[in-house]
Design an enzyme around this catalytic site. Structure first.
Site, PDB file in Angstrom:
ATOM      1  N   ASP A 447       0.815  -1.220   0.000  1.00 10.87           N
ATOM      2  CA  ASP A 447       0.000   0.000   0.000  1.00 10.87           C
ATOM      3  C   ASP A 447       0.847   1.267   0.000  1.00 10.87           C
ATOM      4  O   ASP A 447       0.403   2.306  -0.474  1.00 10.87           O
ATOM      5  CB  ASP A 447      -1.014   0.013   1.141  1.00 10.87           C
ATOM      6  CG  ASP A 447      -0.418  -0.250   2.499  1.00 10.87           C
ATOM      7  OD1 ASP A 447       0.796  -0.463   2.575  1.00 10.87           O
ATOM      8  OD2 ASP A 447      -1.173  -0.238   3.484  1.00 10.87           O
TER       9      ASP A 447
HETATM   10  C1  LAN Z   1       3.413  -1.174  10.224  1.00 14.64           C
HETATM   11  C2  LAN Z   1       3.262   0.245   9.927  1.00 14.64           C
HETATM   12  C3  LAN Z   1       2.662   0.568   8.610  1.00 14.64           C
HETATM   13  C4  LAN Z   1       1.696  -0.485   8.127  1.00 14.64           C
HETATM   14  C5  LAN Z   1       0.780  -0.016   6.980  1.00 14.64           C
HETATM   15  C6  LAN Z   1       1.522   0.558   5.782  1.00 14.64           C
HETATM   16  C7  LAN Z   1      -0.141   1.088   7.492  1.00 14.64           C
HETATM   17  C8  LAN Z   1      -0.078  -1.190   6.568  1.00 14.64           C
HETATM   18  O1  LAN Z   1      -1.063  -0.791   5.666  1.00 14.64           O
HETATM   19  C9  LAN Z   1       0.762  -2.358   6.155  1.00 14.64           C
HETATM   20  C10 LAN Z   1       1.634  -2.844   7.322  1.00 14.64           C
HETATM   21  C11 LAN Z   1       2.533  -1.756   7.912  1.00 14.64           C
HETATM   22  C12 LAN Z   1       3.718  -1.581   7.002  1.00 14.64           C
HETATM   23  C13 LAN Z   1       3.087  -2.141   9.282  1.00 14.64           C
HETATM   24  C14 LAN Z   1       3.376  -3.551   9.602  1.00 14.64           C
HETATM   25  C15 LAN Z   1       3.730  -3.888  11.059  1.00 14.64           C
HETATM   26  C16 LAN Z   1       4.545  -2.805  11.744  1.00 14.64           C
HETATM   27  C17 LAN Z   1       5.858  -2.658  10.998  1.00 14.64           C
HETATM   28  C18 LAN Z   1       3.735  -1.510  11.661  1.00 14.64           C
HETATM   29  C19 LAN Z   1       2.392  -1.547  12.348  1.00 14.64           C
HETATM   30  C20 LAN Z   1       4.591  -0.592  12.491  1.00 14.64           C
HETATM   31  C21 LAN Z   1       5.124  -1.493  13.642  1.00 14.64           C
HETATM   32  C22 LAN Z   1       4.838  -2.940  13.242  1.00 14.64           C
HETATM   33  C23 LAN Z   1       5.959  -3.891  13.680  1.00 14.64           C
HETATM   34  C24 LAN Z   1       5.552  -5.333  13.415  1.00 14.64           C
HETATM   35  C25 LAN Z   1       6.263  -3.669  15.156  1.00 14.64           C
HETATM   36  C26 LAN Z   1       7.229  -4.621  15.761  1.00 14.64           C
HETATM   37  C27 LAN Z   1       6.532  -5.728  16.380  1.00 14.64           C
HETATM   38  C28 LAN Z   1       6.632  -6.991  16.023  1.00 14.64           C
HETATM   39  C29 LAN Z   1       5.539  -7.918  16.372  1.00 14.64           C
HETATM   40  C30 LAN Z   1       7.788  -7.534  15.268  1.00 14.64           C
END
Ligand code: LAN
Length: 721
Positions: A447
């Site tokens: 996205d």
């Molecule tokens: C994010 C942040 C952005 C988010 C969007 C782009 C909004 C979404 O549409 C796709 C997935 C994504 C990229 C995403 C995936 C998981 C993340 C990276 C996070 C929510 C930010 C933090 C999270 C990450 C997994 C945190 C660390 C924790 C673990 C369980 C490894």
């Protein structure tokens, strides 16, 4: 600098001099906070509005003439928000929220001998003090949060007798003590030598030696899970432990209600406090752990060594692919420990990790935190630029320069090549993609590629004053990446195709997160891709038109199937139904499905209208995401109201009243300087973790208000500005 902690200063006041903090923005949007010490440095680097705003200081931005209509409110909103654009063209921002990240930063740095600057140490203590749960251990305190943050605050230097520690310890003990901490907590405490490795379920590095075709091979796991488990399996394989010292010995007593040395560790492997449990282990997973634990007693040394070596190779490749940012905050710290363990503090890797560790640290009004990624640069810049173009605010003379800057940033942020270590680190193609934060981090997100491309197309095609920086070829590259990402059911997942079978979720070891073992399709991700393909096709009808057509059709089918019977879509990355429904209805609108023409759209509008409150707003709690069912928030929320009103407008809802009421609510919450106050947290991940998107309170109100002004004028037969 005086030491406020020893004199018992309240955490409401900064422990450092906030007029000294400066955000350095460089290298394609990297942002790091600094605390210049000398007067000369301070004079050469004045604090600017971006610094002041994010530090919670007074920006001194003026009151604006009160808005008489939605357009003027949007204009005032941007009049404020334009001051938060960095000199390189992007909008920086805090990305905090999850409370298990700072302990990783602190414990990981401590065991690797990587210190903090005094001002960072003090402000991290303050952040943890401010975030300690206000009630006496009831409510939402968990062992995971309390145990790890307790260890962190002690490492940072708070005394065990400090009232914050006394209270946290009491809560922790009441919840069962650190023996009841979930798997990732057990792991961190083992690294710290405050929990025995025998109390962990195995994380065998030999898994990486399995042939790639095995259906549960870790390369098929969701990318975050596998990227965390690579260094975990290394650290488990070598049974990494910090050397004992006085603090460790003391923590062993503080974290547990019982005597540390009498704990039966193997019996703790599946001991997880009820307060923490979201995804209980499956019976199969427990049985598998019994088998793997027996293997631990008789593991075959050459095989173990080969597994450890393979995991280490993958760690190195990940570091090199991402310039030491790594995919996320957890893998960042585990990789750092592994590299420090294998190569020592004089190594290049250690030094690079130290430099990039800074990118995850953010100082806010409450102190210093660890962010969910190295920023949300692309995501925030993508939304506000589209908002400005769609609302017409982009055409105002005073906004043009900033938009050209934003385009320059977006141009730089597109990834031009595939990863250095590509197939050997199980990566998806990246050439042409945009990631969530910076190009350097370098991960394709479906996205983010969609929103990045849309933003570029809006800026380059819909405005007559912008340079054409991103060539047609590079836009086609973005399309090529997105077309590789569609799953057989038509939907799009986050970073990659779904690589593993659905039953793999029964192997979820993490207890506190849901749906983390494989990729899943999301209406949000699907929409950003679908809408960018649809807009691209209008400008470049000749490029892969059949592929695009097929992809669009199939994606719409997925969205239809993903709609809940009540009419909404469940959000996985924003809270919750209002978020995903906005995306889904945008998609449907692009293929001509609206309230009047489509039962899907109509059902969605009716669902949302039922949730509108008397004050004109919408408000749902983060609990909606845990339960996949609408849970009301105490108050209506500006950002969610914007998503709901945007949804109605995408569906071309024909009656103005609910839209007008939403507009009035959002306008009524606007401050005299054009900004909006921070309300409840906006984002979520893995079902249970809330994460902050503080820039949303600007981009979505500006977007919604500007769009509503035009839309309402059209409905009433007049014309918008
Ligand atoms: C994010 C942040 C952005 C988010 C969007 C782009 C909004 C979404 O549409 C796709 C997935 C994504 C990229 C995403 C995936 C998981 C993340 C990276 C996070 C929510 C930010 C933090 C999270 C990450 C997994 C945190 C660390 C924790 C673990 C369980 C490894």
């Amino acid at each position: 600098m005086w030491n406020p902690i020893t004199v018992g200063q309240s955490a409401t006041h900064p422990f450092t001099d906030y007029s000294r903090w400066r955000l350095l923005v460089n290298d394609g949007g990297r942002h790091t906070w600094h605390y210049p010490r000398t007067d000369e440095e301070l004079a050469n680097w004045p604090q600017n509005t971006v610094d002041e705003f994010w530090l919670g200081l007074n920006t001194g931005l003026p009151e604006l003439p009160p808005a008489k209509d939605a357009y003027e409110a949007a204009r005032n909103g941007y009049e404020f928000y334009k001051h938060l654009q960095a000199h390189d063209g992007h909008w920086p921002g805090e990305y905090g929220g999850p409370m298990f990240l700072l302990p990783g930063l602190v414990i990981g740095s401590y065991v690797s001998g990587m210190g903090f600057k005094e001002e960072e140490r003090l402000e991290m203590i303050r952040y943890l003090m401010n975030r300690a749960h206000p009630e006496d251990g009831e409510g939402h305190s968990t062992v995971f949060g309390t145990g790890l943050n307790y260890a962190a605050i002690r490492i940072l230097g708070l005394d065990a007798d400090h009232p914050v520690c006394v209270k946290a310890r009491a809560t922790l003990h009441k919840l069962g003590g650190a023996t009841a901490i979930p798997a990732w907590g057990k792991f961190w405490l083992s690294i710290l030598n405050c929990y025995d490795w025998a109390g962990n379920n195995p994380v065998p590095p030999e898994l990486w030696l399995l042939p790639d075709w095995v259906p549960f091979h870790p390369h098929r796991w969701w990318i975050h899970t596998r990227t965390v488990y690579v260094p975990m399996s290394y650290l488990y394989g070598v049974r990494y432990t910090m050397e004992e010292n006085d603090l460790i010995l003391s923590l062993r007593q503080e974290l547990y209600p019982q005597d540390y040395y009498t704990i039966n560790w193997p019996a703790q492997r599946n001991n997880v406090s009820k307060a923490d449990l979201y995804a209980p282990h499956s019976g199969i997973f427990d049985a598998l752990n019994v088998v793997l634990s027996s293997y631990e007693h008789c593991n075959i040394p050459p095989l173990r060594r080969a597994g450890v070596a393979k995991a280490y190779e993958l760690i190195v490749r990940e570091d090199e692919n991402t310039e030491y940012q790594t995919l996320g905050p957890v893998s960042k710290m585990f990789n750092l420990i592994a590299r420090a363990h294998a190569e020592g503090p004089e190594s290049f890797a250690y030094k690079q990790h130290a430099i990039k560790r800074q990118d995850f640290m953010w100082i806010g009004a409450e102190g210093m935190m660890m962010c969910g990624t190295n920023g949300s640069q692309l995501w925030d810049t993508g939304f506000i630029t589209q908002a400005l173009v769609e609302t017409g605010l982009a055409d105002l003379e005073e906004n043009k320069k900033g938009l050209i800057k934003a385009l320059e940033w977006l141009n730089e942020a597109q990834i031009r090549d595939n990863p250095k270590h590509y197939h050997s680190s199980y990566r998806h193609t990246t050439k042409g993609a945009w990631g969530f934060s910076t190009k350097e981090q370098g991960y394709t997100v479906s996205d983010c590629t969609g929103e990045g491309l849309k933003a570029v197309m809006y800026l380059q095609h819909d405005l007559d004053f912008t340079p054409k920086l991103v060539s047609e070829r590079r836009m086609c590259d973005a399309i090529d990446v997105m077309l590789t990402l569609q799953n057989p059911n038509g939907g799009f997942a986050s970073y990659e195709l779904i690589r593993g079978p659905f039953w793999m979720e029964i192997l979820n070891p993490a207890e506190v997160f849901g749906d983390i073992m494989i990729e899943y399709c999301y209406p949000e991700c699907t929409t950003s891709v679908l809408t960018s393909l649809a807009i691209f096709r209008k400008h470049y009808p000749q490029y892969r038109s059949k592929d695009i057509e097929r992809t669009l059709k199939h994606a719409i089918e997925y969205l239809h199937n993903a709609q809940k019977p009540e009419g909404g879509w469940v959000g996985s990355w924003g809270i919750c139904f209002t978020y995903a429904t906005q995306f889904a209805l945008e998609s449907l609108s692009l293929v001509g499905e609206t309230y009047e023409t489509s039962p899907y759209s109509r059902r969605a509008c009716e669902f949302l209208l039922k949730k509108q409150r008397k004050d004109g707003g919408w408000g749902e709690s983060y609990k909606s995401c845990e339960q996949s069912a609408w849970v009301e928030h105490e108050n209506s929320q500006v950002v969610q109201t914007c998503w709901a009103v945007m949804s109605l407008m995408y569906a071309r809802y024909p009656y103005p009243e609910p839209i007008e009421k939403g507009v009035r609510l959002v306008m009524s919450r606007q401050l005299p300087n054009g900004s909006w106050p921070q309300e409840a947290i906006e984002g979520v991940f893995n079902k249970t973790c809330a994460i902050a998107y503080p820039n949303f309170k600007f981009s979505f109100p500006i977007w919604m208000l500007g769009k509503a002004h035009k839309y309402l004028a059209e409905l009433k037969g007049g014309s918008g500005r």
